[in-house]
Scaffold this active site. Structure first.
Site, short mmCIF file in Angstrom:
data_model
loop_
_atom_site.label_atom_id
_atom_site.label_comp_id
_atom_site.label_asym_id
_atom_site.label_seq_id
_atom_site.Cartn_x
_atom_site.Cartn_y
_atom_site.Cartn_z
N GLU A 1 34.28 38.49 47.29
CA GLU A 1 32.94 39.07 47.48
C GLU A 1 31.99 38.19 48.30
O GLU A 1 30.91 37.82 47.83
CB GLU A 1 32.31 39.35 46.12
CG GLU A 1 33.07 40.32 45.25
CD GLU A 1 32.44 40.51 43.89
OE1 GLU A 1 31.51 39.74 43.53
OE2 GLU A 1 32.84 41.43 43.17
N GLU B 1 39.20 45.38 42.26
CA GLU B 1 38.39 45.47 41.05
C GLU B 1 37.76 46.84 40.97
O GLU B 1 37.19 47.33 41.95
CB GLU B 1 37.26 44.43 41.01
CG GLU B 1 37.67 43.02 40.67
CD GLU B 1 36.46 42.10 40.54
OE1 GLU B 1 35.39 42.55 40.07
OE2 GLU B 1 36.59 40.92 40.92
#
Length: 481
Positions: free
Chosen positions: A182, A374
């Site tokens: 991320e 995710e």
């Protein structure tokens, strides 16, 4: 017997509530051959043992001072057994940089090296493919103190050296590497004051130009660090180890609140920035023109050599998706990312958002291989979360959205639910995402399967119809630990 009674109770809640009826209209067999299903953890949130066996603090230790969690460092063999019993193809984990190399650079910690080798070997012994993330937000505090972490270009060399150790020591067993988790969220939250002046995290005036530029500098250096590690892997290890390397990003989806042209423009501007900020350089070697117009002089530039390094540096894209936002044009807010005026309204459950993210990547970036690394939904962290029917509905709907994207031509190759068990959650420790409930007050950190654990296992093993009809018994060993 206790498990069977628990199973009957939770499945009865499906039948008599009338809920979850839409999660059985496809099966695992509808996915292409080779499509992988997994679950995930991160080192800081799962391992515990923060000051044991030579590990030094990371920035997350400094920020959160976690004393609760599942203590996976000492229970990894039991956890791998649960992973295997569930029927997972793959498991996503991360390496704690400060456990493996306590000084941030230099000598390798033998205890840390032994732990990760043993953990990965245990997964492989059970036929579970490890997908390893090198950096999951937990920068060694010593490097943050020394030069400000990702704001300094020294981070590029230090990360590459850390990656080199991981490739050398674990690469014979690991075939899927994600470099950095991320980057867009790291940049937005961890650097400068942009957390206070950037959607979806809030809006306020940034106080100085330097604080406004910090997130762009951090992400620029992260891109270069990823590309440097990728080049190292491809030139030194890939041919021998036969693996692949990519990067993950946090993929919001944005939709206009109304059909007005202003709202459509605002939604597209958000996509150009929140998605294109990372993706465009990876596939085209530079930031998009829309990003340059939005950010202006705050945005760093790539040299030609850097552009060549970053372009095509990912064998796959790792997608992390939880939320979709409505975007509405506004005349009253001046936002740094994106410029122009927008407001956002959050949609917690909108499976179409994940499908649209995958379609967007396909349409705009040449349909690269994608892994959804995710996806999940939180519930309150207490024993009441055992009957997490809402999580079953969420997972059923979002896995169905992935299937729709695959049927529409997306080269999506895997889906990883977050998280395998309750972890220490850094945003709000009162809420967790696990398929297994973990009692953090219990010294033994007992693991107890939730409704979602039974459902995911049934889906993976092709027995969800039996589960719906109350005839599925827990698999041998599929139990609390």
């Amino acid at each position: 017997m206790e498990q069977v009674l628990f199973l009957i109770t939770i499945v009865s809640s499906f039948v008599f509530s009338g809920r979850c009826s839409n999660v059985y209209n496809y099966s695992r067999n509808d996915f292409p051959e080779g499509f992988v299903f997994g679950s995930a953890i991160s080192a800081y949130q799962w391992e515990g043992a923060a000051d044991e066996d030579g590990r030094t603090p990371s920035v997350w230790d400094t920020k959160f001072h976690s004393t609760s969690g599942p203590e996976g460092y000492h229970k990894y063999k039991e956890d791998v057994k649960l992973i295997n019993d569930m029927g997972l193809d793959a498991f996503r984990l991360s390496i704690s940089w400060s456990r493996l190399i306590p000084g941030g650079r230099g000598p390798v910690n033998p205890k840390g090296l032994e732990f990760y080798k043993s953990f990965i070997a245990e997964l492989k012994r059970h036929g579970i493919e490890p997908h390893v993330t090198l950096f999951h937000d937990d920068l060694p505090q010593i490097l943050q103190d020394e030069y400000g972490g990702w704001l300094d270009r020294r981070s590029i060399d230090d990360f590459t050296a850390f990656a080199d150790v991981c490739f050398r020591e674990f690469g014979e067993s690991v075939k899927f590497w994600s470099t950095i988790n991320e980057p867009n969220i790291i940049a937005l939250i961890d650097y400068g004051s942009l957390v206070n002046c950037t959607p979806p995290f809030g809006v306020a005036n940034c106080s100085t130009e330097s604080s406004s530029s910090a997130p762009y500098i951090a992400l620029h250096n992260i891109l270069l660090a990823h590309a440097s590690a990728s080049r190292l892997y491809k030139t030194k290890y890939k041919d021998k180890q036969n693996g692949s390397i990519g990067i993950t990003f946090y993929a919001f989806w944005m939709i206009p609140l109304t059909s007005s042209e202003e709202d459509k423009i605002a939604a597209q501007r958000n996509k150009d920035v929140l998605l294109g900020w990372l993706l465009h350089p990876l596939f085209f070697g530079d930031y998009a023109d829309a990003m340059k117009r939005t950010v202006g002089k705050l945005l760093p530039s790539f040299s030609q050599e850097e552009s060549n390094l970053v372009k095509d540096s990912s064998d796959f894209v790792g997608v992390i998706h939880y939320q979709t936002f409505y975007i509405s044009h506004s005349e009253t807010r001046d936002l740094i990312i994106p410029t122009g005026n927008s407001t956002l309204l959050e949609l917690d459950v909108f499976p179409r958002g994940l499908e649209e993210v995958l379609e967007y990547i396909k349409q705009n970036y040449g349909n690269p291989p994608v892994y959804v690394l995710e996806n999940g939904t939180p519930s309150h962290h207490d024993s009441s979360s055992l009957n997490d029917v809402g999580r079953v509905e969420y997972l059923g709907a979002y896995i169905g959205a992935v299937l729709n994207a695959v049927r529409n031509g997306s080269d999506t190759r895997g889906y990883f639910q977050w998280s395998f068990m309750d972890l220490f959650e850094v945003i709000d420790a009162n809420y967790t995402y696990g398929l297994y409930y973990v009692n953090f007050s219990d010294p033994q950190r007992k693991r107890t399967p939730k409704t979602s654990a039974f459902w995911y296992s049934a889906f993976l093993n092709g027995t969800q119809q039996e589960l719906k009809n109350l005839s599925l018994s827990p698999s041998p060993g599929f139990a609390s630990q």
